[in-house]
Design an enzyme around this catalytic site. Structure first.
Site, PDB file in Angstrom:
ATOM      1  N   GLY A  16       0.888  -1.197   0.095  1.00 43.47           N
ATOM      2  CA  GLY A  16      -0.054  -0.063  -0.074  1.00 43.47           C
ATOM      3  C   GLY A  16       0.825   1.237   0.100  1.00 43.47           C
ATOM      4  O   GLY A  16       2.121   1.380  -0.434  1.00 43.47           O
TER       5      GLY A  16
ATOM      6  N   THR B  30       5.604  -2.366  10.962  1.00 41.43           N
ATOM      7  CA  THR B  30       5.018  -1.118  11.278  1.00 41.43           C
ATOM      8  C   THR B  30       3.693  -1.002  10.907  1.00 41.43           C
ATOM      9  O   THR B  30       2.932   0.043  10.667  1.00 41.43           O
ATOM     10  CB  THR B  30       5.845  -0.163  10.667  1.00 41.43           C
ATOM     11  OG1 THR B  30       5.975  -0.305   8.953  1.00 41.43           O
ATOM     12  CG2 THR B  30       7.296   0.272  11.151  1.00 41.43           C
TER      13      THR B  30
ATOM     14  N   ARG C 276       0.375  -3.919  11.596  1.00 45.39           N
ATOM     15  CA  ARG C 276      -0.553  -4.107  12.665  1.00 45.39           C
ATOM     16  C   ARG C 276      -0.045  -5.368  13.433  1.00 45.39           C
ATOM     17  O   ARG C 276       0.443  -6.311  12.685  1.00 45.39           O
ATOM     18  CB  ARG C 276      -2.227  -4.357  12.131  1.00 45.39           C
ATOM     19  CG  ARG C 276      -2.781  -3.079  12.191  1.00 45.39           C
ATOM     20  CD  ARG C 276      -3.338  -2.330  13.407  1.00 45.39           C
ATOM     21  NE  ARG C 276      -3.959  -1.099  13.196  1.00 45.39           N
ATOM     22  CZ  ARG C 276      -3.423   0.219  13.277  1.00 45.39           C
ATOM     23  NH1 ARG C 276      -2.212   0.411  13.050  1.00 45.39           N
ATOM     24  NH2 ARG C 276      -4.362   1.132  13.020  1.00 45.39           N
TER      25      ARG C 276
ATOM     26  N   GLU D 281      -0.894  -4.563  23.264  1.00 51.69           N
ATOM     27  CA  GLU D 281      -0.363  -3.144  23.715  1.00 51.69           C
ATOM     28  C   GLU D 281      -0.991  -2.565  24.785  1.00 51.69           C
ATOM     29  O   GLU D 281      -2.305  -2.490  24.524  1.00 51.69           O
ATOM     30  CB  GLU D 281      -0.118  -2.247  22.201  1.00 51.69           C
ATOM     31  CG  GLU D 281       0.373  -2.853  21.164  1.00 51.69           C
ATOM     32  CD  GLU D 281       0.298  -1.973  19.715  1.00 51.69           C
ATOM     33  OE1 GLU D 281      -0.410  -1.044  19.845  1.00 51.69           O
ATOM     34  OE2 GLU D 281       0.984  -2.443  18.820  1.00 51.69           O
TER      35      GLU D 281
ATOM     36  N   HIS E  86       4.449   1.671  19.334  1.00 49.64           N
ATOM     37  CA  HIS E  86       3.493   1.857  18.385  1.00 49.64           C
ATOM     38  C   HIS E  86       3.462   3.579  17.903  1.00 49.64           C
ATOM     39  O   HIS E  86       2.468   4.194  18.002  1.00 49.64           O
ATOM     40  CB  HIS E  86       1.978   1.546  18.792  1.00 49.64           C
ATOM     41  CG  HIS E  86       1.137   1.291  17.770  1.00 49.64           C
ATOM     42  ND1 HIS E  86       0.030   0.444  17.837  1.00 49.64           N
ATOM     43  CD2 HIS E  86       0.735   1.977  16.568  1.00 49.64           C
ATOM     44  CE1 HIS E  86      -0.729   0.465  16.544  1.00 49.64           C
ATOM     45  NE2 HIS E  86      -0.271   1.662  15.794  1.00 49.64           N
TER      46      HIS E  86
ATOM     47  N   ALA F  54       5.034   5.149  15.075  1.00 53.27           N
ATOM     48  CA  ALA F  54       5.390   5.362  13.625  1.00 53.27           C
ATOM     49  C   ALA F  54       4.811   6.380  13.060  1.00 53.27           C
ATOM     50  O   ALA F  54       5.521   7.098  12.509  1.00 53.27           O
ATOM     51  CB  ALA F  54       5.239   3.908  12.691  1.00 53.27           C
TER      52      ALA F  54
END
Length: 343
Positions: free
Chosen positions: A156, A236, A238, A267, A286, A288
């Protein structure tokens, strides 16, 4: 009395001034609701929209309780915190921010790739521990980065942005994505391959799959076993796309050489997670997508999406676009919905 009522989660005193830039002219209000499903079910009974913030999850029960609901909007790329299927069945568009944080996440992915390959954290620890003389011999056992193979699982927007960054380093690049045309990959100098071939050939595997049902535990034990013993795994995307116990086993037993992880299945990470004790793993929380523009960009984008739908128009980024043609919303976009101007 407000013309439109937007329900969101929160303590009741969050500043929504950025979202309201687009919503105030419509006479809309944002109402914060604490608690879980029960409280949200009551609150959305007369709501026109839901502003989803990740926790608690916007369940089917909540969505079905909103008899006037026109839209559910997320301030994130990932949509796993909303029951999209339930919204689709009811003809309710779900929006997200697919193109707001691409460059930040790509920067972070590239950082993890480079830092993992050069064993940066271990190198830093050696200096701090006075083990200066051990640092260079450690790196003698690894090849240079130029000429290595970087494989993208999903291709993507973020993966494409990483490919642009990776190309000058001299990578050979592969990608597996059954939803993307091969011609798109070719434009980035990336060779389309199957998942097994990608895992077998790649020196670094970079995971970018979304947190969908199709991608849940896409990387299982059998997949880690196919990777080179010298390879690295970077995620990076899920945490749910990876069978975490299988990944931990792969790292512990040497099926792969290391990992750079911004996302995990649970998390925040539990204090007893074996990943915390591994010096061949780099972990970030988490983060990024984080930068100084994060809140401003996503909040304004949410406000704009809510404003469009409440004004009777198609949103710019719809997770379930199949419902738009059947809706009474007006299609107005003079540009592709995939990536609009100013992003």
């Amino acid at each position: 009395m407000a013309r439109f009522r937007i329900v969101t989660t929160g303590p009741g005193n969050t500043d929504h001034s950025l979202e309201m830039e687009a919503l105030a002219p419509l006479g809309a209000e944002i109402v914060e609701v604490g608690g879980g499903d029960d409280e949200l079910v009551k609150a959305v009974a007369d709501a026109d929209a839901i502003y989803a913030k990740g926790r608690p999850r916007i369940s089917a029960r909540v969505i079905e309780a909103g008899k006037k609901l026109k839209v559910v909007s997320l301030g994130s790329v990932g949509v796993d915190s909303v029951d999209v299927e339930a919204a689709t069945k009811l003809g309710i568009p779900v929006t997200n921010c697919p193109d707001t944080f691409i460059e930040e996440v790509a920067d972070h992915a590239m950082t993890l790739i480079l830092a993992s390959w050069r064993r940066l954290v271990v190198q830093d620890q050696m200096v701090r521990k006075g083990e200066w003389a051990k640092a260079r011999p450690m790196l003698y056992q690894f090849p240079r980065l130029m000429g290595q193979t970087l494989g993208f699982v999903a291709f993507g927007h973020v993966a494409r942005a990483v490919a642009r960054r990776a190309a000058p380093f001299g990578f050979q690049m592969l990608a597996y994505d059954p939803y993307i045309e091969e011609l798109v990959m070719a434009d980035y100098g990336v060779q389309p391959v199957g998942l097994d071939e990608l895992l077998q050939r790649s020196d670094i595997v970079s995971m970018h799959a979304p947190g969908t049902k199709d991608a849940h535990h896409l990387m299982k034990e059998q997949h880690f076993r196919k990777m080179k013993k010298t390879s690295l795994f970077v995620n990076t995307g899920r945490g749910s796309t990876v069978d975490e116990p299988a990944m931990i086993k792969a790292l512990q037993e040497g099926w792969i050489a290391g990992a750079g992880l911004d996302v995990l299945e649970t998390e925040p990470v539990g204090h007893n997670n074996p990943l915390l004790g591994m010096d061949n793993v780099i972990l970030t929380a988490h983060v990024a997508s984080a930068s100084s523009r994060f809140d401003q960009a996503r909040k304004r984008r949410v406000g704009a999406e809510l404003s469009l739908v409440l004004s009777g128009k198609w949103p710019r980024a719809c997770v379930n676009p199949s419902i738009l043609e059947k809706s009474k919303l007006e299609r107005w976009q003079p540009f592709s919905m995939e990536r609009g101007p100013g992003n």
